[in-house]
Design a protein around this motif. Structure first.
Motif, short mmCIF file in Angstrom:
data_model
loop_
_atom_site.label_atom_id
_atom_site.label_comp_id
_atom_site.label_asym_id
_atom_site.label_seq_id
_atom_site.Cartn_x
_atom_site.Cartn_y
_atom_site.Cartn_z
N ILE A 24 0.83 -1.19 0.00
CA ILE A 24 0.00 0.00 0.00
C ILE A 24 0.88 1.25 0.00
CG2 ILE A 24 -1.81 1.27 1.23
CD1 ILE A 24 -2.59 -1.54 0.21
N ILE A 25 0.57 2.18 -0.90
CA ILE A 25 1.25 3.47 -0.94
C ILE A 25 0.26 4.52 -0.43
CG2 ILE A 25 2.39 5.19 -2.39
CD1 ILE A 25 3.92 2.53 -2.15
N ARG A 26 0.71 5.27 0.56
CA ARG A 26 -0.17 6.24 1.21
C ARG A 26 0.45 7.63 1.13
NH1 ARG A 26 -3.75 5.52 5.69
NH2 ARG A 26 -3.30 3.30 5.55
N ILE A 27 -0.35 8.63 0.80
CA ILE A 27 0.11 10.02 0.85
C ILE A 27 -0.52 10.67 2.07
CG2 ILE A 27 0.14 12.27 -0.29
CD1 ILE A 27 -0.11 10.86 -2.97
N GLY A 28 0.34 11.22 2.94
CA GLY A 28 -0.16 11.85 4.16
C GLY A 28 -0.94 10.83 4.97
N ASP A 29 -2.04 11.29 5.57
CA ASP A 29 -2.87 10.36 6.34
C ASP A 29 -3.75 9.54 5.39
OD1 ASP A 29 -4.16 9.08 8.35
OD2 ASP A 29 -5.45 10.77 8.89
N GLN A 30 -4.58 10.26 4.62
CA GLN A 30 -5.49 9.54 3.70
C GLN A 30 -5.73 10.33 2.42
OE1 GLN A 30 -9.26 8.45 5.34
NE2 GLN A 30 -8.48 6.61 6.30
N VAL A 31 -4.77 11.16 2.01
CA VAL A 31 -4.97 11.93 0.77
C VAL A 31 -5.13 10.97 -0.41
CG1 VAL A 31 -3.99 13.65 -0.79
CG2 VAL A 31 -3.71 13.90 1.69
N ASP A 32 -4.28 9.96 -0.43
CA ASP A 32 -4.47 8.86 -1.37
C ASP A 32 -3.94 7.60 -0.71
OD1 ASP A 32 -5.24 7.94 -4.13
OD2 ASP A 32 -3.16 7.27 -4.13
N VAL A 33 -4.68 6.52 -0.83
CA VAL A 33 -4.27 5.23 -0.27
C VAL A 33 -4.61 4.19 -1.31
CG1 VAL A 33 -4.51 3.61 1.65
CG2 VAL A 33 -4.97 6.05 2.03
N CYS A 34 -3.58 3.52 -1.87
CA CYS A 34 -3.90 2.50 -2.88
C CYS A 34 -2.78 1.49 -3.01
CB CYS A 34 -4.22 3.16 -4.22
SG CYS A 34 -2.80 3.85 -5.04
N PRO A 35 -3.12 0.30 -3.48
CA PRO A 35 -2.10 -0.71 -3.73
C PRO A 35 -1.31 -0.35 -4.98
CG PRO A 35 -4.34 -1.64 -3.90
CD PRO A 35 -4.47 -0.17 -3.84
N CYS A 36 0.00 -0.46 -4.95
CA CYS A 36 0.81 -0.09 -6.12
C CYS A 36 2.18 -0.73 -6.03
CB CYS A 36 0.95 1.43 -6.21
SG CYS A 36 1.75 1.96 -7.74
N ALA A 37 2.70 -1.18 -7.18
CA ALA A 37 4.03 -1.77 -7.25
C ALA A 37 4.97 -0.87 -8.06
CB ALA A 37 3.97 -3.16 -7.87
N GLY A 38 4.64 0.43 -8.13
CA GLY A 38 5.49 1.36 -8.87
C GLY A 38 6.56 1.98 -7.97
N THR A 39 7.15 3.07 -8.45
CA THR A 39 8.19 3.77 -7.68
C THR A 39 7.69 5.18 -7.38
OG1 THR A 39 9.28 4.50 -9.72
CG2 THR A 39 10.06 2.45 -8.74
N HIS A 40 7.94 5.63 -6.15
CA HIS A 40 7.38 6.90 -5.66
C HIS A 40 8.44 7.68 -4.90
CE1 HIS A 40 4.43 3.60 -5.66
NE2 HIS A 40 3.63 4.47 -6.23
N VAL A 41 8.24 9.01 -4.80
CA VAL A 41 9.14 9.83 -4.00
C VAL A 41 8.75 9.74 -2.52
CG1 VAL A 41 9.69 11.41 -5.87
CG2 VAL A 41 7.76 11.93 -4.35
N ARG A 42 9.67 10.16 -1.64
CA ARG A 42 9.43 10.07 -0.19
C ARG A 42 8.41 11.07 0.31
NH1 ARG A 42 14.00 7.65 2.47
NH2 ARG A 42 15.83 7.63 1.13
N SER A 43 8.40 12.25 -0.31
CA SER A 43 7.46 13.28 0.16
C SER A 43 7.14 14.21 -1.00
CB SER A 43 8.02 14.05 1.35
OG SER A 43 9.11 14.84 0.96
N LEU A 44 5.98 14.86 -0.91
CA LEU A 44 5.45 15.58 -2.06
C LEU A 44 6.27 16.79 -2.47
CD1 LEU A 44 1.58 15.55 -1.41
CD2 LEU A 44 2.96 13.97 -2.77
N GLY A 45 7.05 17.36 -1.53
CA GLY A 45 7.84 18.53 -1.86
C GLY A 45 8.77 18.30 -3.04
N GLU A 46 9.15 17.03 -3.24
CA GLU A 46 10.07 16.69 -4.32
C GLU A 46 9.44 16.86 -5.71
OE1 GLU A 46 12.67 12.82 -4.70
OE2 GLU A 46 12.39 13.32 -2.60
N ILE A 47 8.11 16.92 -5.74
CA ILE A 47 7.42 17.03 -7.04
C ILE A 47 7.41 18.47 -7.54
CG2 ILE A 47 5.25 16.68 -8.25
CD1 ILE A 47 4.53 14.57 -6.21
N GLY A 48 7.15 19.42 -6.63
CA GLY A 48 7.00 20.82 -7.05
C GLY A 48 5.62 21.05 -7.62
N PRO A 49 5.31 22.30 -7.97
CA PRO A 49 3.96 22.61 -8.45
C PRO A 49 3.66 21.98 -9.81
CG PRO A 49 5.40 24.53 -8.60
CD PRO A 49 6.19 23.47 -7.91
N LEU A 50 2.37 21.83 -10.07
CA LEU A 50 1.92 21.30 -11.35
C LEU A 50 2.32 22.27 -12.47
CD1 LEU A 50 0.24 18.74 -11.97
CD2 LEU A 50 -1.81 20.17 -11.89
N GLY A 51 2.72 21.76 -13.62
CA GLY A 51 3.07 22.60 -14.77
C GLY A 51 1.84 22.88 -15.62
#
Ligand SMILES: [Zn+2]
Length: 247
Positions: free
Chosen positions: A197-224
């Motif tokens: 399970i990959i979780r963002i924050g408490d429950q912003v998104d919670v879903c099963p996933c076998a992909g690769t993700h960053v540790r925290s959202l700050g690494e993404i930066g604003p939407l383009g």
């Protein structure tokens, strides 16, 4: 013979961010070699594979394509001359991988926010790219105001630098916590009981996933830049970039 490759990037964020590894060749099929363990992400789940190289007894070999799930196949040049039992050191192309990690995590965030903002809108498809990615949402209308609301929620979550976490949960625990639809667990065969399970924050998104993700959202930066187009029957394709890139 059934061969299973240990996929190191699944195991922790430290493993997700590591770029080199040692492995043994367990199978050779023409240009493809299978390793006992790997950091190369194989194409799947809408995310392209990692590329890079393997250093072995026959020299440095470019890895141009990676596929498979249980046995992960690494595509090498002709005349790679590797044999079962050879030891290799692998290195992934970090710039490409990190771009995919940021884009893929952005997709989780967009999916979780869209579900909450647009009355249970589901993510019914996605394609990750290093420079541009997209997800298909249904049912949504995606008016200009709604796109602005989604962007604002995205940028607010990123500016809070919400952390991601990964753990293994059983199916029913996930359904009890966030529901089968919101977690997309209803898209996973009922025979699968234990899920990463990959979780963002408490429950912003919670879903099963076998992909690769960053540790925290700050690494993404604003939407383009974003672009919305209709795919019919209440489905909208939402394309996006990061780093202010044109779409
Ligand atoms: Zn994911």
């Amino acid at each position: 013979m059934s061969l299973t490759t240990r996929r190191l990037y699944l195991e922790s964020f430290d493993e997700t961010y590591a770029t080199t590894f040692s492995a043994n060749v367990t199978d050779v099929d023409g240009l493809d070699v299978v390793l006992d363990q790997t950091r190369f992400y194989p194409t799947g789940g809408g995310q392209p594979c990692d590329i890079g190289h393997l250093e072995g007894p026959t020299g440095s070999l470019a890895v141009s394509d990676v596929g498979g799930r249980d046995a992960v196949r690494h595509r090498l040049p002709e005349d790679h001359n590797l044999q079962v039992g050879d030891e290799v050191t692998g290195t992934i192309d970090w710039e490409r991988r990190h771009a995919h990690m940021r884009m893929h995590t952005a997709q989780h965030l967009l999916s979780g926010l869209a579900y909450d903002l647009f009355n249970g809108a589901r993510t019914v498809g996605n394609q990750i790219g290093a420079e541009r990615s997209r997800l298909d949402l249904r049912p949504v209308s995606m008016t200009e105001d709604e796109v602005m609301a989604l962007r604002a929620a995205f940028d607010a979550a990123v500016s809070k630098d919400l952390p991601l976490s990964m753990d293994v949960q059983d199916r029913q625990t996930l359904i009890d916590e966030v529901g089968a639809e919101r977690s997309n667990v209803d898209m996973i065969p009922a025979s699968v009981q234990q899920m990463r399970i990959i979780r963002i924050g408490d429950q912003v998104d919670v879903c099963p996933c076998a992909g690769t993700h960053v540790r925290s959202l700050g690494e993404i930066g604003p939407l383009g830049e974003v672009h919305v187009k209709s795919k019919g029957k209440g489905t909208k394709r939402f394309a996006y970039t990061l780093d202010g890139r044109p779409i």
